[in-house]
Design a protein around this motif. Structure first.
Motif, PDB file in Angstrom:
ATOM      1  N   UNK A  69       0.726  -1.026  -0.062  1.00  0.00           N
ATOM      2  CA  UNK A  69       0.393  -0.267   0.189  1.00  0.00           C
ATOM      3  C   UNK A  69       0.628   0.920  -0.202  1.00  0.00           C
ATOM      4  N   UNK A  70       2.062   0.804   0.469  1.00  0.00           N
ATOM      5  CA  UNK A  70       3.374   2.287   1.112  1.00  0.00           C
ATOM      6  C   UNK A  70       3.742   2.749  -0.952  1.00  0.00           C
ATOM      7  N   UNK A  71       4.237   0.985  -1.243  1.00  0.00           N
ATOM      8  CA  UNK A  71       4.432   1.790  -2.372  1.00  0.00           C
ATOM      9  C   UNK A  71       4.080   2.371  -3.933  1.00  0.00           C
ATOM     10  N   UNK A  72       2.000   1.765  -3.569  1.00  0.00           N
ATOM     11  CA  UNK A  72       1.474   2.198  -4.868  1.00  0.00           C
ATOM     12  C   UNK A  72       0.550   3.670  -4.177  1.00  0.00           C
ATOM     13  N   UNK A  73       1.004   4.061  -2.936  1.00  0.00           N
ATOM     14  CA  UNK A  73       0.614   5.901  -2.888  1.00  0.00           C
ATOM     15  C   UNK A  73       2.012   6.485  -3.368  1.00  0.00           C
ATOM     16  N   UNK A  74       2.877   5.454  -2.947  1.00  0.00           N
ATOM     17  CA  UNK A  74       4.048   6.905  -3.354  1.00  0.00           C
ATOM     18  C   UNK A  74       3.632   6.810  -5.081  1.00  0.00           C
ATOM     19  N   UNK A  75       3.805   5.888  -5.798  1.00  0.00           N
ATOM     20  CA  UNK A  75       4.036   5.289  -7.347  1.00  0.00           C
ATOM     21  C   UNK A  75       2.896   6.803  -8.021  1.00  0.00           C
ATOM     22  N   UNK A  76       1.881   6.580  -7.507  1.00  0.00           N
ATOM     23  CA  UNK A  76       0.509   7.140  -7.247  1.00  0.00           C
ATOM     24  C   UNK A  76       1.309   8.864  -7.567  1.00  0.00           C
ATOM     25  N   UNK A  77       1.432   9.275  -6.084  1.00  0.00           N
ATOM     26  CA  UNK A  77       2.238  10.433  -5.704  1.00  0.00           C
ATOM     27  C   UNK A  77       3.029  11.166  -6.386  1.00  0.00           C
ATOM     28  N   UNK A  78       3.929   9.837  -6.701  1.00  0.00           N
ATOM     29  CA  UNK A  78       5.681  10.560  -8.107  1.00  0.00           C
ATOM     30  C   UNK A  78       4.655  10.910  -9.206  1.00  0.00           C
ATOM     31  N   UNK A  79       4.052  10.529  -9.673  1.00  0.00           N
ATOM     32  CA  UNK A  79       2.830  10.959 -11.063  1.00  0.00           C
ATOM     33  C   UNK A  79       1.432  12.329 -10.665  1.00  0.00           C
ATOM     34  N   UNK A  97      -8.884   4.908   9.177  1.00  0.00           N
ATOM     35  CA  UNK A  97      -9.252   6.625   9.751  1.00  0.00           C
ATOM     36  C   UNK A  97      -8.893   7.550   9.668  1.00  0.00           C
ATOM     37  N   UNK A  98      -9.707   8.684   8.944  1.00  0.00           N
ATOM     38  CA  UNK A  98      -8.483   9.738   8.596  1.00  0.00           C
ATOM     39  C   UNK A  98      -6.820  10.156   9.613  1.00  0.00           C
ATOM     40  N   UNK A  99      -7.439  10.055  10.698  1.00  0.00           N
ATOM     41  CA  UNK A  99      -6.224  10.371  11.440  1.00  0.00           C
ATOM     42  C   UNK A  99      -4.987   8.973  10.788  1.00  0.00           C
ATOM     43  N   UNK A 100      -4.988   8.155  10.809  1.00  0.00           N
ATOM     44  CA  UNK A 100      -3.621   7.152  10.086  1.00  0.00           C
ATOM     45  C   UNK A 100      -3.675   7.859   8.962  1.00  0.00           C
ATOM     46  N   UNK A 101      -4.794   7.786   8.217  1.00  0.00           N
ATOM     47  CA  UNK A 101      -4.120   8.674   6.308  1.00  0.00           C
ATOM     48  C   UNK A 101      -2.844   9.833   6.812  1.00  0.00           C
ATOM     49  N   UNK A 102      -3.660  10.925   7.621  1.00  0.00           N
ATOM     50  CA  UNK A 102      -2.993  11.919   8.041  1.00  0.00           C
ATOM     51  C   UNK A 102      -1.567  11.836   8.071  1.00  0.00           C
ATOM     52  N   UNK A 103      -1.435  10.414   9.213  1.00  0.00           N
ATOM     53  CA  UNK A 103      -0.239   9.928   9.361  1.00  0.00           C
ATOM     54  C   UNK A 103       0.932   9.638   8.821  1.00  0.00           C
ATOM     55  N   UNK A 104       0.097   9.319   7.669  1.00  0.00           N
ATOM     56  CA  UNK A 104       0.477   8.002   6.560  1.00  0.00           C
ATOM     57  C   UNK A 104       1.086   9.243   5.605  1.00  0.00           C
ATOM     58  N   UNK A 107       4.125  10.563   7.054  1.00  0.00           N
ATOM     59  CA  UNK A 107       5.552   9.530   6.818  1.00  0.00           C
ATOM     60  C   UNK A 107       5.451   9.896   5.813  1.00  0.00           C
ATOM     61  N   UNK A 108       5.383   9.887   4.550  1.00  0.00           N
ATOM     62  CA  UNK A 108       4.991   9.056   3.391  1.00  0.00           C
ATOM     63  C   UNK A 108       5.844  10.086   2.219  1.00  0.00           C
TER      64      UNK A 108
END
Length: 180
Positions: A69-79, A97-104, A107-108
């Motif tokens: 999930x981290x790799x996928x989010x980083x790849x979409x963010x990069x594009x 939850x939103x708080x966890x999204x905010x930390x995620x 962090x990345x």
């Protein structure tokens, strides 16, 4: 400040009932996906139907801060800039939850929007809350799926059981083809 609804879902062209007993749309090219309003990272909410007029990449993932999930989010963010040049919005959805999204995101250093479907009603309405198995143990979870929605609000492409490496680049190519 206007209170943001926890969730809402409008289902069109329903033909099945989900495991939670709510109507479920069959995801097929040409269908209108279920509409929703969900809370997003950083506050506020995103309503899918409000994004009509441009392509939307809606990707469903199981859990923040896990390797895939981290790799996928980083790849979409990069594009993200490339998607924006096409007028496309990229939205990730998980039951976190939103708080966890905010930390995620912090962090990345993610650049994409993440929405929280904590009670899993939307992922269920999309038919993506499914039984999974790992090491012989069965459990319920989100099936990693990406949906490309055209400016008209109709599904243009679906990727089921996504393999993460290179996936965001493939979605970008399909988005380019969609608007060409």
């Amino acid at each position: 400040m206007i209170p943001v609804p926890r969730y809402s879902c409008v289902i069109e062209d329903c033909t099945q009932e989900s495991k939670k007993g709510i109507p479920m749309t069959i995801l097929e090219i040409g269908n209108t996906p279920p509409d929703f309003t969900l809370p997003k990272d950083g506050g506020g909410a995103i309503t899918l139907s409000a994004l009509r007029g441009g392509p939307v990449v809606l990707y469903f993932y199981p859990k923040d801060d896990t390797s895939g999930c981290t790799q996928e989010a980083i790849e979409f963010s990069g594009l993200k800039t490339e998607f924006e040049k096409l007028g496309a919005k990229v939205i990730g959805m998980s039951p976190d939850p939103v708080k966890k999204h905010d930390k995620f995101i912090a962090k990345h250093d993610l650049k994409i929007a993440l929405v929280a479907d904590e009670d899993k009603k939307i992922v269920d309405a999309y038919g993506l809350w499914v039984e999974k198995s790992m090491y012989g143990r069965k459990y319920m979870g989100v099936e990693r799926t990406t949906i490309l929605i055209g400016a008209d609000g109709k599904i243009a492409k679906i990727w089921n059981k996504v393999k993460v490496p290179g996936h965001a680049a493939e979605v970008l190519q399909e988005t380019k083809a969609l608007i060409a």
